[in-house]
Design a protein around this motif. Structure first.
Motif, PDB file in Angstrom:
ATOM      1  N   LYS A 139       0.858  -1.194   0.000  1.00 14.11           N
ATOM      2  CA  LYS A 139       0.000   0.000   0.000  1.00 14.11           C
ATOM      3  C   LYS A 139       0.893   1.243   0.000  1.00 14.11           C
ATOM      4  CE  LYS A 139      -3.651  -2.661   0.520  1.00 14.11           C
ATOM      5  NZ  LYS A 139      -2.959  -3.956   0.677  1.00 14.11           N
ATOM      6  N   THR A 140       1.486   1.539  -1.131  1.00 17.98           N
ATOM      7  CA  THR A 140       2.533   2.561  -1.216  1.00 17.98           C
ATOM      8  C   THR A 140       2.052   3.941  -0.814  1.00 17.98           C
ATOM      9  OG1 THR A 140       3.557   1.291  -2.994  1.00 17.98           O
ATOM     10  CG2 THR A 140       4.262   3.580  -2.736  1.00 17.98           C
ATOM     11  N   LEU A 141       0.982   4.413  -1.452  1.00 19.68           N
ATOM     12  CA  LEU A 141       0.514   5.772  -1.169  1.00 19.68           C
ATOM     13  C   LEU A 141      -0.078   5.873   0.233  1.00 19.68           C
ATOM     14  CD1 LEU A 141      -1.070   6.871  -4.562  1.00 19.68           C
ATOM     15  CD2 LEU A 141       0.884   7.906  -3.402  1.00 19.68           C
ATOM     16  N   ALA A 142      -0.749   4.842   0.684  1.00 22.14           N
ATOM     17  CA  ALA A 142      -1.288   4.867   2.034  1.00 22.14           C
ATOM     18  C   ALA A 142      -0.174   4.918   3.067  1.00 22.14           C
ATOM     19  CB  ALA A 142      -2.176   3.648   2.272  1.00 22.14           C
ATOM     20  N   ALA A 143       0.852   4.073   2.880  1.00 18.02           N
ATOM     21  CA  ALA A 143       1.970   4.049   3.822  1.00 18.02           C
ATOM     22  C   ALA A 143       2.689   5.390   3.851  1.00 18.02           C
ATOM     23  CB  ALA A 143       2.937   2.934   3.445  1.00 18.02           C
ATOM     24  N   ALA A 144       2.879   5.980   2.682  1.00 20.05           N
ATOM     25  CA  ALA A 144       3.544   7.278   2.622  1.00 20.05           C
ATOM     26  C   ALA A 144       2.738   8.335   3.372  1.00 20.05           C
ATOM     27  CB  ALA A 144       3.753   7.692   1.169  1.00 20.05           C
ATOM     28  N   ASN A 145       1.428   8.355   3.173  1.00 15.74           N
ATOM     29  CA  ASN A 145       0.589   9.341   3.859  1.00 15.74           C
ATOM     30  C   ASN A 145       0.514   9.088   5.356  1.00 15.74           C
ATOM     31  OD1 ASN A 145      -1.104  11.469   2.199  1.00 15.74           O
ATOM     32  ND2 ASN A 145      -0.772   9.702   0.858  1.00 15.74           N
ATOM     33  N   ALA A 146       0.585   7.824   5.756  1.00 17.96           N
ATOM     34  CA  ALA A 146       0.570   7.510   7.184  1.00 17.96           C
ATOM     35  C   ALA A 146       1.835   7.988   7.880  1.00 17.96           C
ATOM     36  CB  ALA A 146       0.388   6.015   7.392  1.00 17.96           C
ATOM     37  N   SER A 147       2.907   8.194   7.099  1.00 24.51           N
ATOM     38  CA  SER A 147       4.168   8.641   7.682  1.00 24.51           C
ATOM     39  C   SER A 147       4.251  10.153   7.815  1.00 24.51           C
ATOM     40  CB  SER A 147       5.346   8.156   6.823  1.00 24.51           C
ATOM     41  OG  SER A 147       5.435   8.879   5.607  1.00 24.51           O
ATOM     42  N   VAL A 148       3.296  10.881   7.248  1.00 21.93           N
ATOM     43  CA  VAL A 148       3.314  12.346   7.285  1.00 21.93           C
ATOM     44  C   VAL A 148       2.907  12.836   8.674  1.00 21.93           C
ATOM     45  CG1 VAL A 148       2.203  14.426   6.379  1.00 21.93           C
ATOM     46  CG2 VAL A 148       2.837  12.572   4.824  1.00 21.93           C
ATOM     47  N   PRO A 149       3.687  13.700   9.309  1.00 26.63           N
ATOM     48  CA  PRO A 149       3.275  14.256  10.610  1.00 26.63           C
ATOM     49  C   PRO A 149       1.952  15.010  10.465  1.00 26.63           C
ATOM     50  CG  PRO A 149       5.598  14.697  10.201  1.00 26.63           C
ATOM     51  CD  PRO A 149       5.032  14.168   8.922  1.00 26.63           C
ATOM     52  N   LEU A 150       1.051  14.774  11.396  1.00 25.43           N
ATOM     53  CA  LEU A 150      -0.247  15.425  11.314  1.00 25.43           C
ATOM     54  C   LEU A 150      -0.133  16.905  11.632  1.00 25.43           C
ATOM     55  CD1 LEU A 150      -2.538  12.762  13.015  1.00 25.43           C
ATOM     56  CD2 LEU A 150      -2.304  13.254  10.567  1.00 25.43           C
ATOM     57  N   PRO A 151      -0.868  17.744  10.905  1.00 27.66           N
ATOM     58  CA  PRO A 151      -0.838  19.187  11.169  1.00 27.66           C
ATOM     59  C   PRO A 151      -1.529  19.517  12.485  1.00 27.66           C
ATOM     60  CG  PRO A 151      -2.507  18.673   9.542  1.00 27.66           C
ATOM     61  CD  PRO A 151      -1.764  17.395   9.790  1.00 27.66           C
ATOM     62  N   GLY A 170      -7.455   2.839  -2.534  1.00 30.02           N
ATOM     63  CA  GLY A 170      -6.967   2.967  -3.898  1.00 30.02           C
ATOM     64  C   GLY A 170      -5.854   1.985  -4.196  1.00 30.02           C
ATOM     65  N   ASP A 171      -4.908   1.847  -3.264  1.00 29.11           N
ATOM     66  CA  ASP A 171      -3.831   0.865  -3.443  1.00 29.11           C
ATOM     67  C   ASP A 171      -4.392  -0.545  -3.551  1.00 29.11           C
ATOM     68  OD1 ASP A 171      -1.844   2.845  -3.275  1.00 29.11           O
ATOM     69  OD2 ASP A 171      -1.584   2.593  -1.111  1.00 29.11           O
ATOM     70  N   ALA A 172      -5.377  -0.859  -2.712  1.00 27.82           N
ATOM     71  CA  ALA A 172      -6.000  -2.185  -2.761  1.00 27.82           C
ATOM     72  C   ALA A 172      -6.716  -2.397  -4.093  1.00 27.82           C
ATOM     73  CB  ALA A 172      -6.984  -2.338  -1.599  1.00 27.82           C
ATOM     74  N   HIS A 173      -7.364  -1.353  -4.563  1.00 29.94           N
ATOM     75  CA  HIS A 173      -8.102  -1.447  -5.827  1.00 29.94           C
ATOM     76  C   HIS A 173      -7.150  -1.737  -6.992  1.00 29.94           C
ATOM     77  CE1 HIS A 173     -11.571  -0.809  -8.387  1.00 29.94           C
ATOM     78  NE2 HIS A 173     -10.896   0.063  -9.123  1.00 29.94           N
ATOM     79  N   PHE A 174      -5.990  -1.102  -6.983  1.00 24.04           N
ATOM     80  CA  PHE A 174      -5.028  -1.355  -8.047  1.00 24.04           C
ATOM     81  C   PHE A 174      -4.553  -2.806  -8.029  1.00 24.04           C
ATOM     82  CE2 PHE A 174      -3.732   3.370  -7.615  1.00 24.04           C
ATOM     83  CZ  PHE A 174      -4.871   3.742  -8.314  1.00 24.04           C
ATOM     84  N   THR A 175      -4.401  -3.375  -6.831  1.00 22.74           N
ATOM     85  CA  THR A 175      -4.027  -4.779  -6.713  1.00 22.74           C
ATOM     86  C   THR A 175      -5.103  -5.666  -7.335  1.00 22.74           C
ATOM     87  OG1 THR A 175      -2.784  -4.351  -4.683  1.00 22.74           O
ATOM     88  CG2 THR A 175      -3.475  -6.619  -5.071  1.00 22.74           C
ATOM     89  N   VAL A 176      -6.364  -5.335  -7.088  1.00 24.24           N
ATOM     90  CA  VAL A 176      -7.475  -6.102  -7.653  1.00 24.24           C
ATOM     91  C   VAL A 176      -7.512  -5.957  -9.174  1.00 24.24           C
ATOM     92  CG1 VAL A 176      -9.982  -6.347  -7.701  1.00 24.24           C
ATOM     93  CG2 VAL A 176      -8.812  -5.979  -5.523  1.00 24.24           C
ATOM     94  N   LEU A 177      -7.306  -4.739  -9.666  1.00 21.80           N
ATOM     95  CA  LEU A 177      -7.289  -4.534 -11.115  1.00 21.80           C
ATOM     96  C   LEU A 177      -6.213  -5.384 -11.772  1.00 21.80           C
ATOM     97  CD1 LEU A 177      -7.701  -0.639 -11.312  1.00 21.80           C
ATOM     98  CD2 LEU A 177      -9.437  -2.366 -11.853  1.00 21.80           C
ATOM     99  N   ALA A 178      -5.024  -5.376 -11.206  1.00 23.79           N
ATOM    100  CA  ALA A 178      -3.924  -6.157 -11.772  1.00 23.79           C
ATOM    101  C   ALA A 178      -4.223  -7.650 -11.714  1.00 23.79           C
ATOM    102  CB  ALA A 178      -2.624  -5.844 -11.041  1.00 23.79           C
ATOM    103  N   LYS A 298     -18.882   9.625 -10.566  1.00 23.17           N
ATOM    104  CA  LYS A 298     -18.103   9.946  -9.378  1.00 23.17           C
ATOM    105  C   LYS A 298     -16.641   9.998  -9.753  1.00 23.17           C
ATOM    106  CE  LYS A 298     -17.442   5.233  -7.777  1.00 23.17           C
ATOM    107  NZ  LYS A 298     -17.005   4.423  -6.659  1.00 23.17           N
ATOM    108  N   ALA A 299     -15.879  10.564  -8.914  1.00 20.43           N
ATOM    109  CA  ALA A 299     -14.450  10.678  -9.209  1.00 20.43           C
ATOM    110  C   ALA A 299     -13.788   9.325  -9.108  1.00 20.43           C
ATOM    111  CB  ALA A 299     -13.788  11.653  -8.240  1.00 20.43           C
ATOM    112  N   ALA A 300     -12.867   9.058 -10.029  1.00 24.84           N
ATOM    113  CA  ALA A 300     -12.116   7.811  -9.974  1.00 24.84           C
ATOM    114  C   ALA A 300     -10.986   7.926  -8.984  1.00 24.84           C
ATOM    115  CB  ALA A 300     -11.545   7.469 -11.358  1.00 24.84           C
ATOM    116  N   ARG A 301     -10.444   6.763  -8.652  1.00 27.03           N
ATOM    117  CA  ARG A 301      -9.308   6.785  -7.758  1.00 27.03           C
ATOM    118  C   ARG A 301      -8.131   7.267  -8.494  1.00 27.03           C
ATOM    119  NH1 ARG A 301     -12.590   2.817  -7.648  1.00 27.03           N
ATOM    120  NH2 ARG A 301     -13.680   2.290  -5.768  1.00 27.03           N
TER     121      ARG A 301
END
Length: 301
Positions: A139-151, A170-178, A298-301
């Protein structure tokens, strides 16, 4: 059609999982449409939407080359992501992240979101354990965002926690698509053909050219998911829904730390954020929410 779920279903109501996923996506979404975002990007020396979009969204990963962003984003064409080359020379990822928070803060104040301090605190008490206990493998983007210090601002901090979980799905969805052999251009074509993403926005932002779209259409016709004219078949509509179900199944374990009732409570708590931006006419289309039945795009991921 041959779609097989490879993810163990947790003991969660998948309707609740779908509802919270849609609401989290809708609550996160305003950042891509508010005027404050390009204003903050311009302060960093970038005035084009595409490079700013990729810089804002990929900043949590650090100063990665555009190829890494392409890999993490999945459904964009290489030519669209390549436009971000050089954004880390104009400002550091940390400056881009700060600018994103500044845009979000300004926009939340402008639309006057009706969430009281105790409601924000309750939402955090529900979402924080989910973020903290999530499995970030793959979960690349999720992990990166989880590492961001909260404002410091509580509402902006809540929005960032929402962003972590938005990117997780979104990361999970890409895994399912692949796993279902649905490539980056193909998934865009299927998404637009089934009415879940405006084609004009998909073409303008993902930048797949006519030849690539035609090739993807041919592949989807061969699978029986599109007609020769590019419209979706019943099998194509069913295939897309099954992909969403498989994504829900993948996400079910994410929500087990709080369970069905608290998932629905979180859904109701954060809905006013999206409602405020909808009332402010932020979107050029209607955004699907967890408790909304809508055939509108609706907006796509």
């Amino acid at each position: 059609m041959h779609l097989t779920s490879t993810f163990a279903r947790a003991d969660m109501d998948l309707n609740a999982v779908r509802e919270v996923s849609l609401t989290i996506n809708a609550t996160h979404l305003f950042v891509y449409f508010i005027p404050e975002a390009p204003e903050e990007a311009a302060k960093l020396g970038v005035t084009e939407y595409g490079p700013a979009y990729f810089a804002f969204r990929s900043a949590p990963m650090g100063a990665v080359p555009w190829q890494v962003t392409l890999a993490a984003f999945y459904n964009f064409s290489p030519r669209s992501v390549q436009a971000m080359a050089g954004v880390w020379d104009t400002a550091t990822p940390e400056e881009w992240q700060d600018a994103r928070f500044a845009a979000v803060d300004r926009a939340l104040q402008r639309v006057d979101v009706s969430l009281a301090a105790d409601q924000i605190a309750e939402a955090r008490s529900l979402i924080d354990p989910v973020v903290a206990s999530a499995d970030y493998a793959g979960k690349t983007l999720a992990a990166a965002n989880a590492s961001v210090p909260l404002p410091a601002d509580p509402l902006v901090a809540l929005w960032q926690q929402i962003t972590v979980l938005r990117e997780w799905r979104g990361d999970a969805h890409f895994t399912v698509l692949a796993a279902n052999d649905l490539g980056p251009c193909d998934c865009n074509v299927l998404q637009t053909a089934t009415g879940h993403f405006p084609e004009a926005i998909a073409r303008a932002t993902r930048l797949w050219d006519d030849g690539e779209v035609a090739a993807a259409t041919t592949r989807l016709v061969a699978r029986g998911w599109l007609n020769a004219d590019g419209t979706a078949t019943d099998a194509g509509v069913a295939a897309r829904e099954q992909i969403e179900v498989e994504t829900d199944e993948h996400c079910a374990a994410l929500w087990t730390p709080i369970g069905d009732a608290d998932v629905r409570r979180l859904t109701s708590l954060i809905m006013p954020i999206h409602g405020a931006f909808t009332a402010a006419r932020t979107y050029p289309f209607r955004v699907e929410m967890g408790d909304t039945q809508s055939a509108d795009p609706k907006a796509a991921r």
